[in-house]
Scaffold this active site. Structure first.
Site, PDB file in Angstrom:
ATOM      1  CG  ASP A  52      -2.187   0.876   0.905  1.00 49.47           C
ATOM      2  OD1 ASP A  52      -2.150   1.641  -0.078  1.00 49.47           O
ATOM      3  OD2 ASP A  52      -3.169   0.828   1.659  1.00 49.47           O
TER       4      ASP A  52
HETATM    5  C1  BGC Z   1      -4.875   3.386  -0.024  1.00 48.27           C
HETATM    6  C2  BGC Z   1      -5.015   2.388  -1.134  1.00 48.27           C
HETATM    7  C3  BGC Z   1      -4.830   3.066  -2.459  1.00 48.27           C
HETATM    8  C4  BGC Z   1      -3.477   3.741  -2.476  1.00 48.27           C
HETATM    9  C5  BGC Z   1      -3.155   4.412  -3.791  1.00 48.27           C
HETATM   10  C6  BGC Z   1      -3.624   4.221  -0.145  1.00 48.27           C
HETATM   11  O1  BGC Z   1      -3.627   5.275   0.745  1.00 48.27           O
HETATM   12  O2  BGC Z   1      -4.918   2.725   1.220  1.00 48.27           O
HETATM   13  O3  BGC Z   1      -6.252   1.759  -1.056  1.00 48.27           O
HETATM   14  O4  BGC Z   1      -4.979   2.161  -3.506  1.00 48.27           O
HETATM   15  O5  BGC Z   1      -3.454   4.714  -1.462  1.00 48.27           O
HETATM   16  O6  BGC Z   1      -3.886   5.533  -3.994  1.00 48.27           O
END
Ligand code: BGC
Length: 753
Positions: free
Chosen positions: A289
């Site tokens: 993530d």
């Molecule tokens: C989120 C993800 C997301 C990623 C990219 C993160 O903060 O938890 O779900 O896909 O950002 O934007």
């Protein structure tokens, strides 16, 4: 346009045509291996690095995220994927650098959070889950995928399959609710919608099921907080939707910010190596993530970035989203013998395989076609599609004396609340590239029914300034200057439609709330309105279950409309006027108050259950509020009614049971019902839920019509996972319950050997 590598491959295949082929390798695997053999260690590590686009962030961005550095690293072949770059023109620019200016010309994966639409917004995922309509959800996911792909994207970070039991957690809007079975079915529908039949079709995307795992159990509903779950809960409740999405073909998976058993998911070998890549034999790619590799330093399990990179790669995280730690440290870790190069090769194979599957090596600009972008994005077909989805997502929670549907003429209606004219909130959180203020407002929707008179009065602003994705929402808690006008409008109206709830940015990532009543001054306003007119229909617009206890006690009608996307107002008006008969059922329990959270219908049997007839206090309950939800999971009304009868069970060979039931439309008009089947296992070796959803069918019935439905229960439905993740089917007695909500009462016992 072929990449440098592709030209090399054609040449080398030509030269090697008389050499024996490795029969066990598919063409893609063969191509991947050829490419891998040409790559330097640095180039391999580059593939494991994902950079953010130059303007949009969805989390804290490290200083190294400087644009000039990214171009430089792109040119060096040190970037395998980029996220948050959209639009054919922009995507083409970075793809061109990767393909034309790097040594091997390996194209980029272009990722983006297309969660519920790109430009033409569908309802938020939690709302769509309320439709219980898998075909509709697949279609809606397909609309989003088509628009995103037409805008240059080839990989979406969806579906999110985290279980949402706590309405305080803002990200419940992004999932499909509290139930493992329903979330699993929806996960499959979404994967089909995104990926279609063929990944190299330029109108499909690779799916990324997330967040692996346990993120929905952040303590007290506070985002990014610690997670404490047992192995049994992990295997029974949390993991099945991931497995379902992968079985449906999802090519990628994202790990999560939280810890599990004291180890952050990103560095968790049990999750990624043992379960995912081991037991489940997942051959796709695991992305971290946003910054979650680096965050292991904040979790205090890695002393610095180098150690975090090592933990993550050993545990099976193949790609580093936005930590910049793989490019910074992996080379040294490999060269010093701390990380085997074979692990790097394995990760890179997974990444390259996806690029081949997406067709990027045949044509790196496959997703970059300006004309297609123009034709597809915002097409009439998509607008019609999201409207259908929006109608199906609405849930009728209360309708005393059939106040709804409304007469189409002769009424004087007061429309009250800032959200009634809000063209932005219905777009919801995670709104892709939607243009602000482009949703159809409730007022605009109502104006399509011009034979009634509408008197709009805002009453009070909900927010002080238009919120943005990155900042905290500022609520109006003091300015009541519009109250008088709103009260006057309500007093002189036949009926009041109060549109209240949450701003679109009050739910979503980092939007946890400790209080889930109507925010700002809305509750106060509602209490004033009811003093002058009791005929109030509350249109509750939110990204999560709210505490609607007061409204339930004092108002005759409540319609839960979530954040419904671009066509919100039309969908709401069509339901209010009965041009669409509501068919939604709640995918999450609505609590009586915030103190009940986490709340879910499938709670386990306790040692102190309620014992009818007993009047002593020592059983598992609250003394100030009932245990159950105000509106339970699976609940939702229609403008018609249904009855259930003739429940039958036939025990077949091999631990299978056939269940039959009749459902009748007993009301005055055609309607859809979600027929839900729940199961209770009387005795088992582990404590089990009092009831669990194990099947559902959505059917349409004419007035008076009866349909006979059949469900087949097999090992998966009758069994349960133990703490090791093994399915156990234990003989004995079960009760099956069928009905239109998780309170289904028509019940029957059966026994399996
Ligand atoms: C989120 C993800 C997301 C990623 C990219 C993160 O903060 O938890 O779900 O896909 O950002 O934007």
């Amino acid at each position: 346009m072929k990449t440098r590598f592709q030209l090399f491959l054609i040449f080398s295949l030509y030269c090697a045509c008389s050499a024996p082929k490795t029969p066990s390798l598919s063409t893609i695997d063969h191509q991947v291996d050829s490419l891998l053999s040409m790559m330097t260690l640095e180039e391999k590590i580059g593939q494991m690095n994902q950079y953010n686009g130059f303007w949009d962030v969805t989390g804290p961005a490290p200083a190294e995220g400087d644009a000039s550095l990214k171009y430089e690293n792109l040119r060096k072949g040190l970037v395998g994927s980029m996220l948050n770059i959209t639009g054919v023109e922009e995507v083409r620019k970075v793809q061109k650098i990767a393909v034309e200016e790097t040594r091997l010309g390996i194209p980029l994966l272009i990722g983006f959070d297309m969660i519920h639409g790109m430009k033409t917004m569908s309802p938020i995922p939690l709302a769509e889950a309320a439709s219980w309509d898998m075909e509709a959800i697949e279609k809606s996911s397909q609309i989003g995928a088509r628009e995103a792909a037409a805008m240059g994207i080839n990989w979406t970070f969806a579906p999110m399959v985290d279980i949402g039991r706590d309405a305080r957690w803002g990200r419940v809007m992004e999932g499909a609710g509290e139930d493992t079975y329903l979330v699993s079915q929806i996960a499959k529908a979404r994967v089909r919608g995104y990926q279609g039949e063929n990944l190299s079709d330029p109108l499909t995307l690779a799916a990324c099921v997330k967040h692996f795992a346990g993120y929905g159990f952040s303590e007290s509903g506070r985002d990014y907080n610690t997670v404490e779950v047992s192995r049994v809960t992990l295997h029974q409740v949390i993991l099945p939707p991931f497995k379902a999405a992968l079985d449906a073909g999802a090519r990628t998976i994202m790990n999560s910010f939280n810890d599990l058993d004291g180890v952050p998911a990103t560095g968790n070998s049990y999750l990624q190596r043992e379960i995912l890549k081991g037991k489940w034999s997942f051959g796709g790619l695991v992305v971290s993530d946003w910054g979650s590799i680096g965050e292991m330093v904040n979790h205090r399990v890695a002393k610095d970035g180098k150690e975090a990179a090592k933990m993550a790669v050993l545990a099976g995280s193949d790609m580093d989203m936005e930590s910049y730690l793989y490019v910074s440290h992996l080379k040294e870790l490999v060269e010093s013998g701390q990380v085997k190069e074979s692990l790097i090769d394995d990760a890179v194979r997974r990444i390259l395989r996806l690029k081949f599957e997406l067709g990027l090596f045949d044509n790196p600009y496959l997703y970059c076609d300006e004309q297609r972008e123009q034709e597809i994005v915002g097409s009439e077909e998509h607008v019609a599609g999201v409207l259908e989805m929006a109608k199906k997502s609405i849930v009728l929670l209360k309708n005393e004396q059939n106040l709804l549907p409304l007469k189409k003429s002769g009424l004087n209606i007061a429309v009250i609340g800032a959200l009634a004219e809000d063209k932005d909130s219905p777009l919801g959180s995670w709104r892709g590239e939607a243009d602000p203020n482009t949703a159809i407002s409730v007022l605009e929707g109502l104006n399509e029914y011009p034979d009634n008179k509408y008197n709009f009065a805002k009453g009070a602003d909900l927010v002080l300034e238009q919120p943005v994705f990155l900042k905290e929402v500022k609520l109006n808690t003091t300015d009541r200057s519009g109250f008088v006008q709103a009260i006057q409008a309500a007093r002189s109206a036949d009926i009041v439609i109060a549109v209240m709830g949450e701003n679109g940015f009050q739910s979503g990532e980092a939007r946890s709330r400790s209080e889930i009543k109507l925010p700002g001054l809305q509750q106060e306003l509602l209490e004033e309105l009811v003093k002058v007119n009791e005929k109030i229909i509350l249109v509750s617009m939110s990204g999560r279950p709210l505490d609607l206890s007061w409204a339930d006690e004092h108002l005759p009608a409540i319609l839960q409309v979530w954040h419904l996307g671009s066509q919100s107002g039309h969908a709401i008006a069509q339901v209010l006027y009965g041009d669409y008969n509501p068919s939604g059922k709640l995918p999450m329990s609505f609590p009586r108050n915030v103190g009940q959270l986490p709340l879910y219908y499938n709670q386990k049997s306790t040692g102190r259950p309620f014992n009818p007839g007993d009047d002593i206090v020592f059983w598992s309950h609250y003394s100030d509020v009932p245990n159950d939800a105000l509106y339970p999971f699976g609940y939702g009304l229609s403008y018609t009614s249904f009855s259930y009868s003739d429940l039958r069970a036939e025990v077949l060979e091999n631990q299978q049971v056939k269940i039959k039931v009749n459902v009748k439309n007993t009301g005055p008009r055609e309607g859809e019902e979600v027929v839900q089947l729940y199961l209770h296992d009387h005795f088992s070796s582990l404590t089990r839920p009092v009831r669990e959803l194990k099947g559902f069918q959505k059917i349409s019935l004419q007035p008076g019509e009866v349909k006979s439905l059949e469900f087949l229960l097999g090992k998966e439905e009758l069994g349960f996972f133990d703490g090791e993740g093994n399915l156990q089917v234990e003989p004995g007695e079960f009760t099956v319950m069928i009905g239109g909500s998780s309170k289904a009462e028509l019940a029957l016992k059966f026994e399996i050997d």
